[in-house]
Design a protein around this motif. Sequence first.
Motif, PDB file in Angstrom:
ATOM      1  N   ARG A  10       0.836  -1.197   0.000  1.00 11.56           N
ATOM      2  CA  ARG A  10       0.000   0.000   0.000  1.00 11.56           C
ATOM      3  C   ARG A  10       0.868   1.244   0.000  1.00 11.56           C
ATOM      4  NH1 ARG A  10      -5.028  -0.381   3.939  1.00 11.56           N
ATOM      5  NH2 ARG A  10      -5.693   1.165   2.423  1.00 11.56           N
ATOM      6  N   ASN A  11       0.371   2.314  -0.674  1.00  7.66           N
ATOM      7  CA  ASN A  11       1.158   3.547  -0.730  1.00  7.66           C
ATOM      8  C   ASN A  11       0.899   4.395   0.517  1.00  7.66           C
ATOM      9  OD1 ASN A  11      -1.196   5.259  -1.175  1.00  7.66           O
ATOM     10  ND2 ASN A  11      -1.179   4.561  -3.302  1.00  7.66           N
ATOM     11  N   LEU A  12       1.748   5.405   0.728  1.00 13.88           N
ATOM     12  CA  LEU A  12       1.677   6.215   1.938  1.00 13.88           C
ATOM     13  C   LEU A  12       0.372   6.991   2.054  1.00 13.88           C
ATOM     14  CD1 LEU A  12       5.314   7.598   2.280  1.00 13.88           C
ATOM     15  CD2 LEU A  12       4.213   5.792   3.594  1.00 13.88           C
ATOM     16  N   ALA A  13      -0.188   7.413   0.935  1.00 17.41           N
ATOM     17  CA  ALA A  13      -1.444   8.162   0.975  1.00 17.41           C
ATOM     18  C   ALA A  13      -2.566   7.299   1.567  1.00 17.41           C
ATOM     19  CB  ALA A  13      -1.814   8.647  -0.414  1.00 17.41           C
ATOM     20  N   GLU A  14      -2.630   6.051   1.141  1.00 20.85           N
ATOM     21  CA  GLU A  14      -3.660   5.145   1.662  1.00 20.85           C
ATOM     22  C   GLU A  14      -3.458   4.889   3.152  1.00 20.85           C
ATOM     23  OE1 GLU A  14      -4.775   2.308  -2.106  1.00 20.85           O
ATOM     24  OE2 GLU A  14      -2.857   1.979  -1.115  1.00 20.85           O
ATOM     25  N   ILE A  15      -2.204   4.678   3.538  1.00 18.46           N
ATOM     26  CA  ILE A  15      -1.911   4.422   4.943  1.00 18.46           C
ATOM     27  C   ILE A  15      -2.208   5.644   5.790  1.00 18.46           C
ATOM     28  CG2 ILE A  15      -0.021   3.975   6.574  1.00 18.46           C
ATOM     29  CD1 ILE A  15       1.183   2.121   4.470  1.00 18.46           C
ATOM     30  N   ALA A  16      -1.895   6.861   5.265  1.00 13.07           N
ATOM     31  CA  ALA A  16      -2.176   8.093   5.991  1.00 13.07           C
ATOM     32  C   ALA A  16      -3.667   8.257   6.246  1.00 13.07           C
ATOM     33  CB  ALA A  16      -1.632   9.286   5.216  1.00 13.07           C
ATOM     34  N   LEU A  17      -4.486   8.017   5.214  1.00 13.20           N
ATOM     35  CA  LEU A  17      -5.934   8.146   5.362  1.00 13.20           C
ATOM     36  C   LEU A  17      -6.483   7.120   6.353  1.00 13.20           C
ATOM     37  CD1 LEU A  17      -7.001   8.775   1.654  1.00 13.20           C
ATOM     38  CD2 LEU A  17      -7.038  10.424   3.551  1.00 13.20           C
ATOM     39  N   GLU A  18      -6.004   5.885   6.274  1.00 12.61           N
ATOM     40  CA  GLU A  18      -6.484   4.843   7.177  1.00 12.61           C
ATOM     41  C   GLU A  18      -6.055   5.108   8.611  1.00 12.61           C
ATOM     42  OE1 GLU A  18      -6.503  -0.049   7.428  1.00 12.61           O
ATOM     43  OE2 GLU A  18      -6.053   0.988   5.554  1.00 12.61           O
ATOM     44  N   SER A  19      -4.959   5.859   8.788  1.00 14.66           N
ATOM     45  CA  SER A  19      -4.466   6.180  10.127  1.00 14.66           C
ATOM     46  C   SER A  19      -5.100   7.436  10.696  1.00 14.66           C
ATOM     47  CB  SER A  19      -2.937   6.344  10.096  1.00 14.66           C
ATOM     48  OG  SER A  19      -2.315   5.165   9.644  1.00 14.66           O
ATOM     49  N   GLY A  20      -5.992   8.084   9.934  1.00 13.25           N
ATOM     50  CA  GLY A  20      -6.712   9.236  10.445  1.00 13.25           C
ATOM     51  C   GLY A  20      -6.145  10.583  10.040  1.00 13.25           C
ATOM     52  N   PHE A  21      -5.172  10.618   9.111  1.00 11.75           N
ATOM     53  CA  PHE A  21      -4.596  11.877   8.654  1.00 11.75           C
ATOM     54  C   PHE A  21      -5.321  12.345   7.395  1.00 11.75           C
ATOM     55  CE2 PHE A  21      -1.276   9.956  11.183  1.00 11.75           C
ATOM     56  CZ  PHE A  21      -0.756  11.035  11.886  1.00 11.75           C
ATOM     57  N   ALA A  22      -5.458  13.679   7.286  1.00 10.99           N
ATOM     58  CA  ALA A  22      -6.158  14.242   6.129  1.00 10.99           C
ATOM     59  C   ALA A  22      -5.351  14.108   4.854  1.00 10.99           C
ATOM     60  CB  ALA A  22      -6.494  15.717   6.390  1.00 10.99           C
ATOM     61  N   GLN A  23      -4.035  14.158   4.970  1.00 11.01           N
ATOM     62  CA  GLN A  23      -3.177  14.029   3.794  1.00 11.01           C
ATOM     63  C   GLN A  23      -1.842  13.407   4.187  1.00 11.01           C
ATOM     64  OE1 GLN A  23      -3.066  18.017   2.322  1.00 11.01           O
ATOM     65  NE2 GLN A  23      -2.089  18.860   4.137  1.00 11.01           N
ATOM     66  N   SER A  24      -1.152  12.906   3.174  1.00 14.87           N
ATOM     67  CA  SER A  24       0.067  12.154   3.438  1.00 14.87           C
ATOM     68  C   SER A  24       1.163  13.030   4.035  1.00 14.87           C
ATOM     69  CB  SER A  24       0.570  11.488   2.157  1.00 14.87           C
ATOM     70  OG  SER A  24       0.814  12.453   1.150  1.00 14.87           O
ATOM     71  N   SER A  25       1.173  14.336   3.724  1.00 17.72           N
ATOM     72  CA  SER A  25       2.213  15.203   4.267  1.00 17.72           C
ATOM     73  C   SER A  25       2.095  15.327   5.788  1.00 17.72           C
ATOM     74  CB  SER A  25       2.149  16.593   3.609  1.00 17.72           C
ATOM     75  OG  SER A  25       0.875  17.195   3.826  1.00 17.72           O
ATOM     76  N   ASP A  26       0.848  15.358   6.305  1.00 18.51           N
ATOM     77  CA  ASP A  26       0.654  15.395   7.762  1.00 18.51           C
ATOM     78  C   ASP A  26       1.159  14.105   8.402  1.00 18.51           C
ATOM     79  OD1 ASP A  26      -0.555  17.874   7.524  1.00 18.51           O
ATOM     80  OD2 ASP A  26      -2.570  17.032   7.382  1.00 18.51           O
ATOM     81  N   PHE A  27       0.867  12.997   7.754  1.00 18.20           N
ATOM     82  CA  PHE A  27       1.341  11.709   8.257  1.00 18.20           C
ATOM     83  C   PHE A  27       2.864  11.653   8.267  1.00 18.20           C
ATOM     84  CE2 PHE A  27       2.811   7.413   7.036  1.00 18.20           C
ATOM     85  CZ  PHE A  27       2.477   6.725   8.206  1.00 18.20           C
ATOM     86  N   SER A  28       3.489  12.161   7.198  1.00 13.16           N
ATOM     87  CA  SER A  28       4.952  12.134   7.101  1.00 13.16           C
ATOM     88  C   SER A  28       5.597  12.954   8.203  1.00 13.16           C
ATOM     89  CB  SER A  28       5.401  12.651   5.729  1.00 13.16           C
ATOM     90  OG  SER A  28       4.973  11.782   4.705  1.00 13.16           O
ATOM     91  N   ARG A  29       5.044  14.142   8.496  1.00 12.01           N
ATOM     92  CA  ARG A  29       5.597  14.981   9.556  1.00 12.01           C
ATOM     93  C   ARG A  29       5.470  14.289  10.918  1.00 12.01           C
ATOM     94  NH1 ARG A  29       3.399  19.296   6.581  1.00 12.01           N
ATOM     95  NH2 ARG A  29       1.449  19.154   7.773  1.00 12.01           N
ATOM     96  N   ALA A  30       4.287  13.721  11.185  1.00 15.09           N
ATOM     97  CA  ALA A  30       4.081  13.051  12.464  1.00 15.09           C
ATOM     98  C   ALA A  30       4.995  11.833  12.600  1.00 15.09           C
ATOM     99  CB  ALA A  30       2.611  12.627  12.596  1.00 15.09           C
TER     100      ALA A  30
END
Length: 238
Positions: A10-30
């Motif tokens: 799975r790509n990072l965008a999908e994982i970010a959304l499933e983890s509760g982040f609005a976009q992958s950049s927020d997930f990457s920073r966290a």
Amino acid sequence: MALMEQRPQRNLAEIALESGFAQSSDFSRAFRDVHGYPPSKHKKGRAREDSKIWQDMPANTGYGFRRPNEPVEGDEFQVRIEDLPAQRIAFVRVIGAHRPDRLMAALERLLSWGRRRGIYPGATLASTSPDNPDNVPASRYRIDLCMILPAALPERGRISFATMPAFRYAMVHCHGDISKVERAWTHLFAHWLPTSGYEPSNAPYLELFRNSDDSNGWSTLDLDCCVPVRSLSYRGIL
């Protein structure tokens, strides 16, 4: 991180959304804030490799003893089920119990206390641990060396006291060196338990010594390896 390791396709965008982040950049920073590197640099097992605890574990493996998966000729381990009552104990806790010098010093402290109280030799000895040696670094691994007390003996002296609760145990007798003790534990967990109709209870194991006399220097051990168990039909409150 669990999603990244369990579903690497799975790509990072999908994982970010499933983890509760609005976009992958927020997930990457966290992710970077927590782990110190971007998710794009993550590989399976990296968190474990970076872990200080995991780095301590290789020296922990087996605590210097081999762990054979199969019994050798003459072992003939026989498992029995026994209900042991609650028992008062005096004990000495050893931290970093992979070191023989620490174990022997703690044992001598316990035996000396028992001699002064007039109950050793004669009192039953035991050892137990609140830790799993496969999950705890050797330097932090704890073993409690115990002496079971007569019912009327007052609790006094520079030593710790506790009560071992009553439990049902699966027990196998072992007479031999430390390698045979390791094989006895392997037999209990790897060979007997899976088809026994029992499962381990949430309580520490117990080694219950049959030989109270230390005159042979403990080169030969005579003990019962004891695993607290309950029936698979048990329905407790989780």
